[in-house]
Scaffold this motif. Structure first.
Motif, PDB file in Angstrom:
ATOM      1  N   GLU A  51       0.834  -1.202   0.000  1.00  0.00           N
ATOM      2  CA  GLU A  51       0.000   0.000   0.000  1.00  0.00           C
ATOM      3  C   GLU A  51       0.872   1.256   0.000  1.00  0.00           C
ATOM      4  OE1 GLU A  51      -0.725  -2.717   1.564  1.00  0.00           O
ATOM      5  OE2 GLU A  51      -2.889  -3.063   1.650  1.00  0.00           O
ATOM      6  N   LEU A  90       2.539   2.218  -3.285  1.00  0.00           N
ATOM      7  CA  LEU A  90       1.667   3.004  -4.161  1.00  0.00           C
ATOM      8  C   LEU A  90       1.544   4.444  -3.685  1.00  0.00           C
ATOM      9  CD1 LEU A  90       0.815   0.002  -4.928  1.00  0.00           C
ATOM     10  CD2 LEU A  90      -1.331   1.046  -5.612  1.00  0.00           C
ATOM     11  N   ASN A 129       2.516   7.817  -5.760  1.00  0.00           N
ATOM     12  CA  ASN A 129       1.585   8.929  -5.974  1.00  0.00           C
ATOM     13  C   ASN A 129       2.247  10.270  -5.681  1.00  0.00           C
ATOM     14  OD1 ASN A 129      -0.776   8.105  -7.075  1.00  0.00           O
ATOM     15  ND2 ASN A 129      -1.926   8.006  -5.165  1.00  0.00           N
ATOM     16  N   TYR A 184      -1.121  17.548   1.215  1.00  0.00           N
ATOM     17  CA  TYR A 184      -1.357  16.110   1.424  1.00  0.00           C
ATOM     18  C   TYR A 184      -0.039  15.391   1.753  1.00  0.00           C
ATOM     19  CZ  TYR A 184      -3.060  11.368   0.849  1.00  0.00           C
ATOM     20  OH  TYR A 184      -3.381  10.060   1.086  1.00  0.00           O
ATOM     21  N   GLU A 222       2.308  12.034   9.613  1.00  0.00           N
ATOM     22  CA  GLU A 222       1.696  10.915  10.335  1.00  0.00           C
ATOM     23  C   GLU A 222       2.671   9.753  10.489  1.00  0.00           C
ATOM     24  OE1 GLU A 222      -2.061  10.114   8.436  1.00  0.00           O
ATOM     25  OE2 GLU A 222      -2.925  11.983   9.214  1.00  0.00           O
ATOM     26  N   ARG A 225       3.971   8.128  13.988  1.00  0.00           N
ATOM     27  CA  ARG A 225       3.906   6.682  14.247  1.00  0.00           C
ATOM     28  C   ARG A 225       5.275   6.147  14.658  1.00  0.00           C
ATOM     29  NH1 ARG A 225       1.104   6.600   9.074  1.00  0.00           N
ATOM     30  NH2 ARG A 225      -1.111   6.756   9.539  1.00  0.00           N
ATOM     31  N   SER A 250      -6.532  -8.920  -2.390  1.00  0.00           N
ATOM     32  CA  SER A 250      -7.754  -8.653  -1.660  1.00  0.00           C
ATOM     33  C   SER A 250      -8.842  -9.669  -2.043  1.00  0.00           C
ATOM     34  CB  SER A 250      -8.132  -7.189  -1.933  1.00  0.00           C
ATOM     35  OG  SER A 250      -9.479  -6.934  -1.859  1.00  0.00           O
ATOM     36  N   ARG A 256      -2.591 -12.221   3.512  1.00  0.00           N
ATOM     37  CA  ARG A 256      -1.600 -11.837   2.520  1.00  0.00           C
ATOM     38  C   ARG A 256      -0.194 -12.251   2.937  1.00  0.00           C
ATOM     39  NH1 ARG A 256      -0.554  -5.708   1.064  1.00  0.00           N
ATOM     40  NH2 ARG A 256      -2.816  -5.586   1.163  1.00  0.00           N
ATOM     41  N   ARG A 292     -12.219  -4.362 -12.936  1.00  0.00           N
ATOM     42  CA  ARG A 292     -11.501  -3.152 -12.562  1.00  0.00           C
ATOM     43  C   ARG A 292     -10.137  -3.091 -13.258  1.00  0.00           C
ATOM     44  NH1 ARG A 292     -12.827  -0.250  -7.852  1.00  0.00           N
ATOM     45  NH2 ARG A 292     -11.386   1.493  -7.806  1.00  0.00           N
ATOM     46  N   GLU A 322     -15.555  -1.269  -2.650  1.00  0.00           N
ATOM     47  CA  GLU A 322     -14.587  -1.316  -3.737  1.00  0.00           C
ATOM     48  C   GLU A 322     -13.575  -2.438  -3.578  1.00  0.00           C
ATOM     49  OE1 GLU A 322     -14.685   0.378  -6.429  1.00  0.00           O
ATOM     50  OE2 GLU A 322     -16.126   1.953  -5.964  1.00  0.00           O
ATOM     51  N   GLY A 323     -13.327  -2.855  -2.342  1.00  0.00           N
ATOM     52  CA  GLY A 323     -12.306  -3.873  -2.109  1.00  0.00           C
ATOM     53  C   GLY A 323     -11.755  -3.688  -0.719  1.00  0.00           C
ATOM     54  N   SER A 324     -10.562  -4.203  -0.488  1.00  0.00           N
ATOM     55  CA  SER A 324      -9.997  -4.060   0.849  1.00  0.00           C
ATOM     56  C   SER A 324      -8.550  -3.604   0.772  1.00  0.00           C
ATOM     57  CB  SER A 324     -10.112  -5.376   1.616  1.00  0.00           C
ATOM     58  OG  SER A 324      -9.439  -6.396   0.922  1.00  0.00           O
ATOM     59  N   ILE A 325      -8.030  -3.175   1.901  1.00  0.00           N
ATOM     60  CA  ILE A 325      -6.620  -2.786   2.011  1.00  0.00           C
ATOM     61  C   ILE A 325      -6.119  -3.178   3.402  1.00  0.00           C
ATOM     62  CG2 ILE A 325      -6.525  -0.837   0.380  1.00  0.00           C
ATOM     63  CD1 ILE A 325      -6.835   0.122   3.876  1.00  0.00           C
ATOM     64  N   ASN A 369      -6.246   6.553   9.986  1.00  0.00           N
ATOM     65  CA  ASN A 369      -5.709   7.536   9.051  1.00  0.00           C
ATOM     66  C   ASN A 369      -4.993   6.860   7.887  1.00  0.00           C
ATOM     67  OD1 ASN A 369      -6.645   9.554  10.640  1.00  0.00           O
ATOM     68  ND2 ASN A 369      -4.670  10.068  11.578  1.00  0.00           N
ATOM     69  N   MET A 370      -4.202   5.842   8.252  1.00  0.00           N
ATOM     70  CA  MET A 370      -3.469   5.135   7.211  1.00  0.00           C
ATOM     71  C   MET A 370      -4.449   4.399   6.293  1.00  0.00           C
ATOM     72  SD  MET A 370      -0.563   2.176   7.472  1.00  0.00           S
ATOM     73  CE  MET A 370       0.480   3.013   8.624  1.00  0.00           C
ATOM     74  N   GLN A 397      -5.905   6.861   3.836  1.00  0.00           N
ATOM     75  CA  GLN A 397      -4.936   7.276   2.826  1.00  0.00           C
ATOM     76  C   GLN A 397      -4.621   6.142   1.853  1.00  0.00           C
ATOM     77  OE1 GLN A 397      -1.596   9.384   4.598  1.00  0.00           O
ATOM     78  NE2 GLN A 397      -2.967  10.506   5.938  1.00  0.00           N
ATOM     79  N   ASN A 398      -4.507   4.918   2.392  1.00  0.00           N
ATOM     80  CA  ASN A 398      -4.250   3.781   1.504  1.00  0.00           C
ATOM     81  C   ASN A 398      -5.429   3.555   0.561  1.00  0.00           C
ATOM     82  OD1 ASN A 398      -1.781   3.426   2.672  1.00  0.00           O
ATOM     83  ND2 ASN A 398      -2.348   1.644   3.902  1.00  0.00           N
ATOM     84  N   ARG A 413      -7.404   5.800  -0.532  1.00  0.00           N
ATOM     85  CA  ARG A 413      -7.315   6.870  -1.531  1.00  0.00           C
ATOM     86  C   ARG A 413      -6.284   6.528  -2.612  1.00  0.00           C
ATOM     87  NH1 ARG A 413      -2.785  10.682  -2.574  1.00  0.00           N
ATOM     88  NH2 ARG A 413      -3.650  12.677  -3.191  1.00  0.00           N
ATOM     89  N   ASP A 414      -5.102   6.051  -2.182  1.00  0.00           N
ATOM     90  CA  ASP A 414      -4.046   5.785  -3.156  1.00  0.00           C
ATOM     91  C   ASP A 414      -4.342   4.564  -4.019  1.00  0.00           C
ATOM     92  OD1 ASP A 414      -2.331   7.932  -2.633  1.00  0.00           O
ATOM     93  OD2 ASP A 414      -1.553   6.958  -0.838  1.00  0.00           O
ATOM     94  N   ILE A 415      -5.122   3.625  -3.475  1.00  0.00           N
ATOM     95  CA  ILE A 415      -5.347   2.387  -4.217  1.00  0.00           C
ATOM     96  C   ILE A 415      -6.640   2.412  -5.021  1.00  0.00           C
ATOM     97  CG2 ILE A 415      -5.855  -0.092  -3.899  1.00  0.00           C
ATOM     98  CD1 ILE A 415      -3.474   0.889  -1.535  1.00  0.00           C
ATOM     99  N   TYR A 416      -7.683   3.032  -4.486  1.00  0.00           N
ATOM    100  CA  TYR A 416      -8.972   2.946  -5.185  1.00  0.00           C
ATOM    101  C   TYR A 416      -9.442   4.247  -5.837  1.00  0.00           C
ATOM    102  CZ  TYR A 416      -9.275  -1.735  -3.264  1.00  0.00           C
ATOM    103  OH  TYR A 416      -9.024  -3.054  -2.971  1.00  0.00           O
ATOM    104  N   ARG A 463      -7.188   6.369  -7.840  1.00  0.00           N
ATOM    105  CA  ARG A 463      -6.083   6.933  -8.622  1.00  0.00           C
ATOM    106  C   ARG A 463      -6.557   7.660  -9.872  1.00  0.00           C
ATOM    107  NH1 ARG A 463      -4.298   2.048  -7.768  1.00  0.00           N
ATOM    108  NH2 ARG A 463      -4.089   1.402  -9.935  1.00  0.00           N
ATOM    109  N   ARG A 464      -7.785   7.386 -10.299  1.00  0.00           N
ATOM    110  CA  ARG A 464      -8.285   8.037 -11.511  1.00  0.00           C
ATOM    111  C   ARG A 464      -9.436   8.991 -11.207  1.00  0.00           C
ATOM    112  NH1 ARG A 464      -5.697   3.566 -12.915  1.00  0.00           N
ATOM    113  NH2 ARG A 464      -4.835   3.366 -15.011  1.00  0.00           N
ATOM    114  N   GLU A 512     -11.789   8.889  -8.937  1.00  0.00           N
ATOM    115  CA  GLU A 512     -13.104   8.262  -8.836  1.00  0.00           C
ATOM    116  C   GLU A 512     -13.873   8.652  -7.582  1.00  0.00           C
ATOM    117  OE1 GLU A 512     -10.219   6.499  -9.246  1.00  0.00           O
ATOM    118  OE2 GLU A 512     -10.499   4.809 -10.604  1.00  0.00           O
TER     119      GLU A 512
END
Lengths: 252, 313, 96
Positions: free
Chosen positions: A36, A39, A43, A136, A143, A147, B84, B93, B153, C25-28, C34-35, C38-39, C41-44, C46-47, C49
């Motif tokens: 995660e 990615l 970004n 952002y 953060e 942590r 996932s 995982r 997707r 949408e899925g899982s992370i 907070n994480m 943010q995760n 946001r970065d994974i689902y 990106r375009r 949406e």
């Protein structure tokens, strides 16, 4: 130096900061501590690349020679790069990368905020676009620092080492030269002296919450905006510019 | 419900083209097959970040760098969607990653080939992703719900990958002599391995028959391969690339391109671990997974401390 | 192998686009809220949406089971009077 030349140098400085840091972050690709975060770092790198491109294009439009944004990025040597020393430093471990990101994003945030009022409309518009992104980035990296500061003994130690390593490059962020003087008198740029305390307060807040002390070092190093760099930049450019240098004139 | 009733219900869902969902009863062999295919697919996406990552710092223009970075990020994202989906079958995982590291879980053989020049990035997008897309479009109709949804997707996002790869090849074919040579060199090295991505011929693949019956797989290896060959050969000609196959010919009667014999010995040799990069790909993954261990420990420790603070307040 | 026991908690991701309801949408994986946001946001997204993101710890979700299916859902099958097509309208009546 004319106002136009000063604006050219100033745009290059911002573009170089963005590109060099983006390149550093791209080094994390496929190496993140969790997928995660791999990615997430990408970004941030993509945001910075976009900002770099915008500022290079603006610089290219100001220069009298017919140089493209790519020429400016790929065909200047380390003595012609004006980025700050902080962004060219090696990534180190993940704590060091996030510390660098937090220190830089905190600076970029206040810098762009000040540029919003620039008499140069393009600079103001580009700063407005960049501001949302670096806010952002600042949140994300802050953060992580908190942590780590409150995580394990090991993560605390790594954070402390990171700030000790990087703090010496933070005065460099607020250095000014002839370029700044010209642009300030025209209301195009801002005094970095005024930004310094705002930045200090913001990053101190994060470091306090993380329980990390700011080191008392006197060996501040400066030079980036005048084309004086640590040796790391040359290595970075060598890799980044390889294809353009090996095949002069080729289109990609 | 008795075991027999459960099986009848399962078979009728498959029969009616309904999706099988995580909590549905399913035969153990179905669960194992779907899980194996999904984890293998996920690992392929993630390991696939490495060969392209090899050029991200050396991309020749700002535009190329942005595109490549975004594409590699997509691969990581697709790995995540698939992990996932696989996790819905009850394996976490970290276990999947452990299986990858121990060599118990596989990934696509294609990523064990090296990326030696910039045109390889074009070839991967155009040929490797091109082959993958043909397979993935078909998998959008796979019978396991979470897998099918991940595929929908992924297909939506992958559509730019192949185009950007072809664009790189086209640009280089219009470029200097050195660039044209790089492009042809990449074509020569990636053409056959891309064809191998569809797997052995149907008559040699027991997995195919079983998977087709359960509608995990929706088209046969040979059919998918032919589809890929037909569209790709024409694309190669358009930009002046030579397909490295002296036996390649167009069959007017069937309207299909016919290729020479695929060297399956090479394929099995790479699958067995003797590709130029097998060792590097796995040791890279292990190295950075282990380097991240302190990070994962730190954030879990932080989360636990925070939870304790919240509950004691 | 040293990668046991460092699995971060699983979160389910729901995203709202435009005026539509939140959609799964899925899982992370993430160690805190907070994480997780943010995760997600970065994974689902990106375009571009997304408008709003929800993240929920996967183990906090209650679900019906397959065994419940008949009891839960079959009773609604014969209540066709809930659907507009059940009703016969007089010939010539419009806009109803």
């Amino acid at each position: 130096m004319t106002t136009n030349e000063a604006l050219f140098n100033f745009s290059l400085r911002i573009a170089d900061d963005n590109l060099v840091l983006a390149q550093r972050l791209a080094e994390w690709c496929s190496r993140g501590p969790i997928l995660e975060e791999d990615l997430a770092i990408t970004n941030i790198s993509l945001d910075l690349l976009g900002e770099a491109e915008d500022f290079y294009e603006y610089a290219a439009s100001l220069g009298d020679e017919k140089k493209s944004a790519d020429d400016l990025a790929f065909l200047r040597s380390e003595r012609e790069y004006f980025n700050h020393l902080l962004v060219e430093q090696p990534n180190g471990d993940f704590a060091c990368t996030m510390m660098k990101q937090m220190l830089y994003a905190g600076y970029a945030k206040h810098f762009y905020e000040a540029l919003l009022n620039s008499k140069d409309e393009t600079l103001g518009a580009l700063a407005n676009k960049g501001l949302k992104e670096v806010k952002y980035h600042f949140r994300h990296s802050s953060e992580w620092i908190i942590r780590f500061g409150k995580g394990t003994e090991e993560s605390q130690l790594k954070c402390n080492k990171a700030i000790e390593e990087l703090w010496r490059f933070t005065d460099d962020l607020f250095e000014m030269n002839a370029t700044d003087k010209i642009l300030m008198t025209q209301g195009i740029s801002c005094s970095l002296m005024e930004i310094h305390p705002l930045w200090k307060a913001e990053i101190s807040h994060v470091l306090d919450e993380a329980g990390i002390a700011i080191p008392e070092v006197n060996n501040a190093i400066k030079g980036g905006i005048n084309g004086l760099h640590t040796e790391h930049l040359g290595q970075l450019l060598c890799e980044m510019q390889y294809l353009q240098r090996a095949h002069p004139g080729a289109k990609w | 419900m008795t075991e027999e009733e459960k099986l009848i219900r399962f078979n009728s869902l498959i029969e009616q083209d309904e999706k099988i969902e995580p909590k549905d009863w399913m035969p153990e062999a179905y669960r194992k097959t779907v899980l194996r295919q999904m984890t293998q697919h996920a690992h392929s996406e993630v390991i696939g970040m490495q060969p392209e990552g090899n050029w991200v710092l050396r991309a020749p223009t700002l535009r190329a760098k942005k595109i490549l970075l975004a594409k590699i990020q997509d691969e990581g994202g697709h790995g995540l969607y698939l992990y996932s989906a696989a996790e819905t079958l009850g394996m976490d995982r970290s276990t999947m990653i452990q299986q990858l590291h121990e060599g118990k879980a596989k990934y696509s053989h294609i990523f064990n080939y090296p990326t030696l020049n910039w045109a390889d990035i074009g070839a991967i997008g155009w040929l490797v992703d091109g082959a993958a897309i043909v397979n993935q479009v078909s998998l959008q109709r796979t019978s396991y719900g979470p897998y099918a949804r991940a595929m929908v997707r992924i297909c939506k996002e992958e559509s730019f990958h192949q185009r950007q790869g072809y664009e790189i090849m086209a640009h280089m074919m219009e470029g200097t002599k050195a660039q044209r040579e790089m492009a042809q060199d990449a074509m020569n090295r990636w053409w056959w391995p891309s064809l191998m991505m569809f797997g052995p011929s149907d008559k040699d693949s027991w997995h195919t028959q079983e998977s087709m019956h359960w509608k995990i797989k929706r088209s046969s290896n040979d059919d998918l391969r032919q589809k890929f060959i037909d569209k790709t050969v024409d694309q190669a000609y358009v930009i002046g690339l030579t397909v490295p196959d002296k036996d390649l010919k167009f069959n007017e009667a069937t309207s299909h391109w016919e290729i020479g014999a695929i060297n399956w010995d090479e394929f099995w040799n790479v699958v067995k671990g003797n590709g130029l990069c097998n060792h590097k790909r796995i040791s890279h993954h292990i190295q950075f997974h282990n380097l991240g261990k302190w990070v994962r420990e730190a954030i879990m420790a932080y989360a636990e401390k925070n939870n304790q603070l919240q509950t004691s307040n | 192998m040293e990668n046991n026991n460092d699995q971060l908690p699983l979160w389910e991701v729901f995203i709202q686009k435009g005026g539509s309801p939140f959609k799964h949408e899925g899982s992370i994986h993430a160690s805190d809220k907070n994480m997780a946001l943010q995760n997600a946001r970065d994974i689902y997204t990106r375009r571009g949406e997304g408008r709003l993101i929800w993240v929920v710890p996967s183990n906090a979700i209650a679900s019906t089971s397959v065994e419940d299916e008949a009891e839960f859902f079959d009773p609604s099958d014969d209540k066709i009077y809930r659907h507009p097509t059940f009703y016969k309208m007089p010939e010539g009546a419009k806009n109803i």
